[in-house]
Design a protein around this motif. Structure first.
Motif, mmCIF file in Angstrom:
data_model
loop_
_atom_site.group_PDB
_atom_site.id
_atom_site.type_symbol
_atom_site.label_atom_id
_atom_site.label_comp_id
_atom_site.label_asym_id
_atom_site.label_seq_id
_atom_site.Cartn_x
_atom_site.Cartn_y
_atom_site.Cartn_z
ATOM 1 N N ASN A 33 28.372 15.505 86.034
ATOM 2 C CA ASN A 33 27.245 16.104 86.738
ATOM 3 C C ASN A 33 26.085 16.391 85.779
ATOM 4 O O ASN A 33 24.920 16.140 86.072
ATOM 5 C CB ASN A 33 27.726 17.402 87.407
ATOM 6 N N ARG A 36 24.436 13.134 84.643
ATOM 7 C CA ARG A 36 23.543 12.633 85.693
ATOM 8 C C ARG A 36 22.227 13.421 85.690
ATOM 9 O O ARG A 36 21.139 12.849 85.641
ATOM 10 C CB ARG A 36 24.224 12.740 87.058
ATOM 11 N N SER A 203 20.906 22.345 102.446
ATOM 12 C CA SER A 203 21.961 21.867 103.341
ATOM 13 C C SER A 203 22.189 20.359 103.204
ATOM 14 O O SER A 203 23.258 19.846 103.511
ATOM 15 C CB SER A 203 21.596 22.201 104.787
ATOM 16 N N GLU A 204 21.165 19.629 102.687
ATOM 17 C CA GLU A 204 21.255 18.167 102.597
ATOM 18 C C GLU A 204 21.545 17.696 101.175
ATOM 19 O O GLU A 204 21.718 16.505 100.943
ATOM 20 C CB GLU A 204 19.916 17.529 103.011
ATOM 21 N N SER A 205 21.543 18.594 100.223
ATOM 22 C CA SER A 205 21.567 18.178 98.825
ATOM 23 C C SER A 205 22.987 17.830 98.369
ATOM 24 O O SER A 205 23.900 18.647 98.444
ATOM 25 C CB SER A 205 20.977 19.301 97.954
ATOM 26 N N ALA A 206 23.135 16.581 97.905
ATOM 27 C CA ALA A 206 24.461 16.044 97.597
ATOM 28 C C ALA A 206 25.171 16.797 96.466
ATOM 29 O O ALA A 206 26.374 17.013 96.511
ATOM 30 C CB ALA A 206 24.333 14.560 97.253
ATOM 31 N N HIS A 207 24.442 17.174 95.434
ATOM 32 C CA HIS A 207 25.102 17.716 94.239
ATOM 33 C C HIS A 207 24.946 19.229 94.094
ATOM 34 O O HIS A 207 25.508 19.834 93.197
ATOM 35 C CB HIS A 207 24.544 17.048 92.984
ATOM 36 N N SER A 208 24.157 19.838 94.994
ATOM 37 C CA SER A 208 23.748 21.217 94.780
ATOM 38 C C SER A 208 24.883 22.235 94.714
ATOM 39 O O SER A 208 24.942 23.038 93.800
ATOM 40 C CB SER A 208 22.751 21.653 95.859
ATOM 41 N N LYS A 210 28.105 22.134 94.059
ATOM 42 C CA LYS A 210 28.935 22.089 92.863
ATOM 43 C C LYS A 210 28.126 22.555 91.639
ATOM 44 O O LYS A 210 28.620 23.298 90.798
ATOM 45 C CB LYS A 210 29.421 20.638 92.681
ATOM 46 N N TYR A 268 12.899 9.950 101.249
ATOM 47 C CA TYR A 268 14.041 9.039 101.076
ATOM 48 C C TYR A 268 13.582 7.597 100.842
ATOM 49 O O TYR A 268 14.235 6.844 100.132
ATOM 50 C CB TYR A 268 14.991 9.143 102.274
ATOM 51 N N SER A 272 14.609 5.855 97.302
ATOM 52 C CA SER A 272 15.515 4.697 97.371
ATOM 53 C C SER A 272 14.816 3.423 96.895
ATOM 54 O O SER A 272 15.343 2.326 97.061
ATOM 55 C CB SER A 272 16.058 4.530 98.787
#
Lengths: 313, 95
Positions: A33, A36, A203-208, A210, A268, A272
Motif C-alpha cells: 500500500n 503504491r 465511500s467509493e475509495s478503493a484503498h482508503s 485500509k 474516472y 483511466s
C-alpha cells in the motif's frame, strides 16, 4: 518472535502513534500500500513538471521566469525524495519508472490538463499546489517514518509555491480587463480538477479504509477536500473573481461551506487514461528518458575506466 | 602493532522512532559488527536511542567548509525560493 507476535508488535506501534521504520517487520499489505501511494506521489511530482515547464521560456518577465524555474526544479527534487523513500521498502527506481511508463502506475490526474495560458501558471500554484499542501500537511503524521520525514521537508520547501501562484493571480486581477478575464478562465478550468485531487468520496475509495486503519492516511478524502474548499472561498472573493461553484453556500450548522457535486464521470475518464493530455505526458516522459540514456551510459563508462586505471596503477 | 590501525567508524543514533539518525561521535573497531557493539557500550549507556548506525569513516565523502562558496553561493541570490518573499495582503496572508 513468531509471525503473530511480530504482527501484534506492529499493530501496537500503530496504536501508540509510533512510526514504522524501514527495517521493522510490517505486513505485506502495508508495504504494498505504501509503495503504491509513495510511488504515485513521486510520479505526480515528476509529471507535474510538464504543464508548468511549458511556460518557462514564455514567462512575461525575468522575475516570473526565475520563480517558475525554481518551482519546477523543486518538483523534480521532491520526486527524487519520494522515489528514495519508496526504495526503502524494497522496490527499485527502475521498477517504478517502468510501471509509470507502461501506465500500470497512476499519478495525480490534474497533470493531464494542459496549461493553456499564463494565468494557468498562477491557478496551478494557487489551487493545485494548495490542494497538494492540504494533503501533504496531513501526511506529515503518516505512520511510515521515512514518508513522514519527506513530507515535512517537502511542505517546508513548498510553502512558496502556493503564494507565488496567488500573487500572480492577484497581479492579473488588478491589471486590465483582459488579464482579469484570463484569471477567471484559469480559475474556472482548474477549480474542479483541483477538488478531484483529493480522490473519490470516502465511500467509493478503493484503498482508503485500509490506509486509514494503518494510519498511512490520517484524514479522509472528503474531510481534506472540505478543508480546501473552505480555505479557498475567501481567497476567490479577495481576488474579486466569481466562484466557479454556483452552489457554494456557508452552512452555519456544519461550520463549513456546502458545495456542488463534482463531475465524477470526468474524474474516472481522466484517471483511466482519457484526459486531454494523458498520452502526451507519458510519451514525453519516455522520450526524455530515452534521450538521456547516453548520459547515463557515458557516466557508467567513465566509472569503469576509472576503476580499470586504479587497478592497473 | 595492528591494533594501532583499526578502522575509524562514525556512529549515528536514532533518538526516537520517527526521528532521523543523528551523528554522535566515532570509535575504532575491527569490523562493522564490532563497531556496533562498541557503539552500544560507549554511546548508549543511558538508554539513548532506539537504533544505531555505524559507517566506516573513510566511506564518507564530505564537502568542506572551504568549498562552501562554490557549493552554496548559487542559491544565495534566490530569495524567491522562500515563502516570505511574497507579500500578500492580510486578508489572504495565512496561506
Amino acid at each position: 518472535m513468531t509471525e503473530d507476535e511480530l504482527e501484534q508488535a506492529f499493530y501496537r506501534r500503530i496504536e501508540n502513534e509510533e512510526k514504522i521504520e524501514p527495517k521493522d517487520w510490517m505486513p505485506e499489505g502495508y508495504r504494498q500500500n505504501l509503495i503504491r501511494q509513495i510511488s504515485q506521489h513521486a510520479h505526480s511530482e515528476v509529471i507535474g513538471m510538464q504543464p508548468e515547464g511549458n511556460w518557462i521560456t514564455r514567462a512575461p518577465s525575468l522575475r516570473r521566469k526565475a520563480i517558475l524555474l525554481a518551482k519546477v526544479q523543486d518538483e523534480g527534487g521532491h520526486g527524487l525524495y519520494l522515489y528514495s523513500t519508496a526504495e526503502t521498502l524494497g522496490i527499485s527506481r527502475a521498477e517504478m519508472i517502468e510501471a509509470l511508463q507502461s501506465c500500470k502506475a497512476k499519478y495525480a490526474s490534474i497533470f493531464n490538463y494542459p496549461a493553456q495560458t499564463w494565468a494557468d501558471v498562477g491557478a496551478i500554484g494557487w489551487l493545485v499546489d494548495g490542494a497538494a499542501i492540504v494533503n501533504q500537511v496531513s501526511l506529515q503524521r503518516t505512520s511510515y517514518g521515512p514518508y513522514s520525514r519527506s513530507m515535512i521537508r517537502i511542505c517546508k520547501e513548498e510553502s512558496f509555491h502556493q503564494r507565488q501562484g496567488y500573487e500572480l493571480m492577484l497581479t492579473l486581477c488588478r491589471g486590465t480587463e483582459e488579464q482579469k478575464a484570463m484569471a477567471q478562465d484559469a480559475l474556472n478550468r482548474f477549480y474542479w480538477p483541483a477538488l478531484m485531487m483529493f480522490g473519490p468520496h470516502d465511500s467509493e475509495s478503493a484503498h482508503s479504509a485500509k490506509s486509514m486503519q494503518w494510519k498511512i492516511k490520517r484524514e479522509s478524502n472528503d474531510d481534506l477536500r472540505q478543508k480546501f474548499i473552505d480555505q479557498t472561498v475567501p481567497q476567490i472573493e479577495f481576488l474579486g473573481l466569481e466562484h466557479p461553484d454556483k452552489d457554494i453556500r456557508w452552512n452555519e450548522e456544519r461550520g463549513h461551506y456546502d458545495h456542488g457535486e463534482i463531475d465524477w464521470d470526468e474524474f474516472y475518464r481522466v484517471i483511466s487514461g482519457n484526459g486531454p493530455c494523458n498520452r502526451q505526458r507519458i510519451q514525453h516522459h519516455i522520450r526524455v528518458h530515452e534521450e538521456g540514456a547516453w548520459v547515463r551510459d557515458a557516466m557508467s563508462a567513465y566509472q569503469q575506466k576509472k576503476r580499470q586505471r586504479a587497478q592497473a596503477a | 602493532m595492528i591494533k594501532e590501525h583499526l578502522d575509524l567508524y562514525e556512529v549515528f543514533i536514532r533518538g526516537k522512532r520517527g526521528l532521523d539518525h543523528k551523528h554522535v561521535g566515532s570509535l575504532h573497531a575491527e569490523d562493522p559488527e564490532q563497531a556496533l557493539e562498541y557503539a552500544r557500550d560507549i554511546y548508549t549507556r543511558r538508554g539513548e536511542g532506539v537504533s544505531i548506525w555505524v559507517v566506516r569513516s573513510r566511506d564518507i565523502t564530505a564537502s568542506q567548509e572551504d568549498d562552501s562558496e562554490a557549493f552554496y553561493d548559487p542559491s544565495n541570490d534566490k530569495p524567491y525560493r522562500l515563502a516570505t518573499y511574497y507579500r500578500l495582503p492580510d486578508e489572504v496572508n495565512n496561506m
